[in-house]
Design a protein around this motif. Structure first.
Motif: not given
Lengths: 226, 226
Positions: B160-172, B222-226
């Protein structure tokens, strides 16, 4: 293994006698001993404890803002507080542990004791409903809540983090602004709290740099105290 | 400002009509509008929501271990889910906001909507007790809980973290072992999850390296979705 009769003093201290003694046994059973063990009960007990302590703080302090209530609660439900309460209940002598845990002193391990106490709250709910858990939580926490002096401000998270690190002879954290977000009138500051000695970096946000630092320190404390 | 009559549709959707309409108003009042606002109610509502969802998952999935229940709950009570429920209730049109928030579209802000929904749970408790909140939470969450397929495993936190970052075009993220603790038979691995693009490092612990990585990823989410 403690028989049901042997559990009478514990139930007296909790202020709840279980109709279903099996629930009580399960709450006292560590996963190392076998099933049914207390991990699922701990899950619901943790939630119940958090909500009941929140309600009691809300009622006791009608004028405290949410942030203060939240900090007071974090202090009341953290492992160290639960561990102290478990010691008062002499909970260790009632626990069922597997041989490995027995030998390595599992009866005294703070996390095992704190988890079992939370499991007891969960078991009480299943045995007798929400008001019964309120009763048990009140029995245990009322003296702690009564001892809170709202006039004496709790130490803020940055101070508590500093003290935590100093007690362990570790270097102090550094706070680094990592950006801002939003338009001017709703601007949020983002600050990172870096604790190299613990290989930990946390982030905080707030409408001021100070507020963001406090939040980052709070997050660091949560991670370190786990 | 919405009068009490105007709040009838909302109360119908919640399945609870407030005896004390002042509590309902307070739950719908953002701090930018004035006092009494909904922050203290949100504090108790958040706790109630967490505990009630925990109880419902416990009952619906009698065989799921604590870790799975915990992940399912995190998914149900996170801001995004609450925001979606608030949209279904058309909660934005009932909110009382200060002028600045009004102009900057506060009615649509996910955090404001999610917080007001939690405040409604808190207000329901004060109005009518625990079982009334169980009723409201059940009304809103039953379809979501019914839709959970326990046979279909939830995506794990690293995915889920990987998908969250990819959706925002951020490196893994990178995962770095930072140490171990404890004796051999109770050894714990400590892993750091570093996300440079977000200036975030979190830590996880577990009895295997993989488990520690998953916990670190969970903390990052948790930190990113806050």
């Amino acid at each position: 293994m403690a028989g049901s009769l042997g559990l009478a003093p514990l139930q007296r201290s909790l202020g709840h006698t279980f109709t279903d003694q099996g629930l009580l046994q399960a709450a006292l059973t560590h996963r190392s001993y076998g099933t049914p063990h207390n991990e699922r009960l701990e899950f619901i007990g943790d939630g119940l404890l958090n909500s009941i302590v929140a309600l009691q703080l809300y009622q006791r302090f009608p004028h405290l803002p949410e942030g203060d209530l939240s900090r007071l609660r974090a202090n009341l439900v953290r492992q160290d507080t639960l561990h102290q309460l478990a010691l008062k209940l002499d909970l260790g002598r009632y626990l069922l542990l597997g041989e490995g845990e027995l030998k390595s002193g599992g009866h005294q391990r703070p996390s095992i004791l704190a988890d079992a106490l939370e499991a007891l709250f969960g078991a009480t709910y299943l045995d007798a409903g929400f008001e019964a858990v309120v009763g048990v939580v009140t029995t245990l926490f009322a003296p702690l809540i009564a001892a809170i002096d709202p006039a004496k401000p709790m130490k803020d998270p940055k101070t508590r983090l500093q003290e935590w690190l100093q007690a362990r002879r570790k270097p102090l954290p550094t706070y680094v602004m990592s950006g801002t977000e939003g338009d001017a009138h709703v601007q949020e500051f983002i600050v990172a709290c870096e604790i190299q000695a613990c290989n930990l970096t946390t982030q905080g946000r707030g409408t001021s740099r100070r507020a963001a630092e406090q939040q980052a320190a709070e997050a660091a404390l949560r991670a370190l105290e786990k």
